[in-house]
Enzyme design. Structure first.
Site, PDB file in Angstrom:
ATOM      1  N   ILE A  31      45.143  30.608  32.605  1.00  0.00           N
ATOM      2  CA  ILE A  31      43.940  31.357  32.978  1.00  0.00           C
ATOM      3  C   ILE A  31      43.518  32.343  31.876  1.00  0.00           C
ATOM      4  O   ILE A  31      42.352  32.706  31.779  1.00  0.00           O
ATOM      5  CB  ILE A  31      44.168  32.068  34.341  1.00  0.00           C
ATOM      6  CG1 ILE A  31      42.866  32.370  35.032  1.00  0.00           C
ATOM      7  CG2 ILE A  31      45.001  33.329  34.199  1.00  0.00           C
ATOM      8  CD1 ILE A  31      43.015  32.756  36.500  1.00  0.00           C
ATOM      9  N   ASN A  86      59.090  31.740  28.275  1.00  0.00           N
ATOM     10  CA  ASN A  86      59.559  33.120  28.324  1.00  0.00           C
ATOM     11  C   ASN A  86      60.579  33.174  29.451  1.00  0.00           C
ATOM     12  O   ASN A  86      60.215  33.215  30.621  1.00  0.00           O
ATOM     13  CB  ASN A  86      58.388  34.074  28.579  1.00  0.00           C
ATOM     14  CG  ASN A  86      57.400  34.093  27.429  1.00  0.00           C
ATOM     15  OD1 ASN A  86      57.785  34.063  26.269  1.00  0.00           O
ATOM     16  ND2 ASN A  86      56.115  34.128  27.748  1.00  0.00           N
ATOM     17  N   GLN A  93      58.714  37.035  30.612  1.00  0.00           N
ATOM     18  CA  GLN A  93      58.323  36.199  31.765  1.00  0.00           C
ATOM     19  C   GLN A  93      57.656  37.063  32.822  1.00  0.00           C
ATOM     20  O   GLN A  93      58.283  37.966  33.382  1.00  0.00           O
ATOM     21  CB  GLN A  93      59.548  35.478  32.363  1.00  0.00           C
ATOM     22  CG  GLN A  93      59.161  34.546  33.508  1.00  0.00           C
ATOM     23  CD  GLN A  93      60.333  33.709  34.025  1.00  0.00           C
ATOM     24  OE1 GLN A  93      61.475  33.878  33.584  1.00  0.00           O
ATOM     25  NE2 GLN A  93      60.050  32.820  34.957  1.00  0.00           N
ATOM     26  N   HIS A  99      57.736  27.854  33.986  1.00  0.00           N
ATOM     27  CA  HIS A  99      56.539  27.247  33.391  1.00  0.00           C
ATOM     28  C   HIS A  99      56.729  27.158  31.889  1.00  0.00           C
ATOM     29  O   HIS A  99      57.306  28.045  31.271  1.00  0.00           O
ATOM     30  CB  HIS A  99      55.272  28.040  33.736  1.00  0.00           C
ATOM     31  CG  HIS A  99      55.381  29.502  33.448  1.00  0.00           C
ATOM     32  ND1 HIS A  99      56.102  30.358  34.254  1.00  0.00           N
ATOM     33  CD2 HIS A  99      54.888  30.258  32.453  1.00  0.00           C
ATOM     34  CE1 HIS A  99      56.037  31.582  33.768  1.00  0.00           C
ATOM     35  NE2 HIS A  99      55.307  31.551  32.652  1.00  0.00           N
ATOM     36  N   PHE A 100      56.217  26.069  31.341  1.00  0.00           N
ATOM     37  CA  PHE A 100      56.389  25.762  29.921  1.00  0.00           C
ATOM     38  C   PHE A 100      55.024  25.861  29.243  1.00  0.00           C
ATOM     39  O   PHE A 100      54.085  25.174  29.628  1.00  0.00           O
ATOM     40  CB  PHE A 100      56.958  24.340  29.793  1.00  0.00           C
ATOM     41  CG  PHE A 100      57.351  23.958  28.398  1.00  0.00           C
ATOM     42  CD1 PHE A 100      58.661  24.109  27.967  1.00  0.00           C
ATOM     43  CD2 PHE A 100      56.412  23.434  27.518  1.00  0.00           C
ATOM     44  CE1 PHE A 100      59.027  23.764  26.677  1.00  0.00           C
ATOM     45  CE2 PHE A 100      56.773  23.080  26.231  1.00  0.00           C
ATOM     46  CZ  PHE A 100      58.079  23.238  25.807  1.00  0.00           C
TER      47      PHE A 100
HETATM   48  P1  AMP Z   1      54.704  34.210  31.295  1.00  0.00           P
HETATM   49  O1  AMP Z   1      54.519  35.527  30.594  1.00  0.00           O
HETATM   50  O2  AMP Z   1      55.441  33.211  30.456  1.00  0.00           O
HETATM   51  O3  AMP Z   1      55.313  34.390  32.678  1.00  0.00           O
HETATM   52  O4  AMP Z   1      53.255  33.600  31.459  1.00  0.00           O
HETATM   53  C1  AMP Z   1      52.565  33.552  32.654  1.00  0.00           C
HETATM   54  C2  AMP Z   1      51.265  32.885  32.330  1.00  0.00           C
HETATM   55  O5  AMP Z   1      50.632  32.513  33.528  1.00  0.00           O
HETATM   56  C3  AMP Z   1      50.286  33.783  31.561  1.00  0.00           C
HETATM   57  O6  AMP Z   1      49.966  33.158  30.326  1.00  0.00           O
HETATM   58  C4  AMP Z   1      49.090  33.880  32.497  1.00  0.00           C
HETATM   59  O7  AMP Z   1      47.861  33.894  31.808  1.00  0.00           O
HETATM   60  C5  AMP Z   1      49.252  32.629  33.344  1.00  0.00           C
HETATM   61  N1  AMP Z   1      48.639  32.677  34.664  1.00  0.00           N
HETATM   62  C6  AMP Z   1      48.757  33.664  35.586  1.00  0.00           C
HETATM   63  N2  AMP Z   1      48.056  33.351  36.697  1.00  0.00           N
HETATM   64  C7  AMP Z   1      47.503  32.123  36.475  1.00  0.00           C
HETATM   65  C8  AMP Z   1      46.669  31.269  37.240  1.00  0.00           C
HETATM   66  N3  AMP Z   1      46.269  31.581  38.474  1.00  0.00           N
HETATM   67  N4  AMP Z   1      46.287  30.081  36.693  1.00  0.00           N
HETATM   68  C9  AMP Z   1      46.677  29.747  35.450  1.00  0.00           C
HETATM   69  N5  AMP Z   1      47.471  30.512  34.673  1.00  0.00           N
HETATM   70  C10 AMP Z   1      47.879  31.697  35.180  1.00  0.00           C
END
Ligand code: AMP
Ligand code: ZN
Length: 137
Positions: A31, A86, A93, A99-100
């Site tokens: 997003i 992360n 994280q 998530h990758f």
């Molecule tokens: P992390 O810091 O590795 O946990 O990354 C979480 C990621 O999820 C971030 O890059 C956010 O931009 C992404 N994210 C959070 N909410 C959504 C959503 N509803 N749809 C798509 N990506 C998201």
């Protein structure tokens, strides 16, 4: 998990841009993309991190990552990517559901390599660190 944003995405309860889907994984556009095509590959089942992922899903996980890379590579005309997880809050994280990240890379995109994420070199020698690891394994 009921209050998990990525579980909700996997179940179609929250709108997302689905790039690819397999039996146990969904790949959606991030997003807040850091690069054009920045995609997250998410297991449909709730695992907090890679350590929790069921090993029988590992091949399917790598397969969908590869397929998304091929697809994004075609769309964005690149062969290069930064890939990663992360793993845990200290590593950044923010969402506690595995998530990758797949980030297409481009010439002069002002990004760095994985080495630029952290620089916290050890005080101990490599030999000392190696011995600690060997003692534990
Ligand atoms: P992390 O810091 O590795 O946990 O990354 C979480 C990621 O999820 C971030 O890059 C956010 O931009 C992404 N994210 C959070 N909410 C959504 C959503 N509803 N749809 C798509 N990506 C998201
Ligand atoms: Zn979840």
């Amino acid at each position: 998990m009921s209050d998990c944003i990525f579980c909700k995405i996997a179940q179609g309860e929250i709108k997302s841009y689905v790039v690819k889907e397999s039996s146990n994984f969904i790949a959606v556009l991030d997003i807040h993309p850091h690069t054009p095509g920045h995609t997250l590959v998410i297991p449909k089942e709730h695992f907090v991190n890679l350590k929790e992922l069921k090993l029988e899903l590992a091949e399917e996980f790598i397969k969908i990552i590869q397929e998304v890379m091929v697809l994004l590579g075609k769309v964005f005309m690149t062969t290069d990517f930064t890939l990663g997880i992360n793993e845990g809050p200290l590593a950044g994280q923010a969402v506690s559901h595995l998530h990758f990240h797949i980030m297409p890379r481009f010439k002069n995109d002002h990004g760095g390599s994985i080495h630029s994420i952290v620089y916290n070199p050890p005080q101990e020698s490599l030999e000392e660190i190696y011995q600690k690891i060997k003692n534990e394994s």
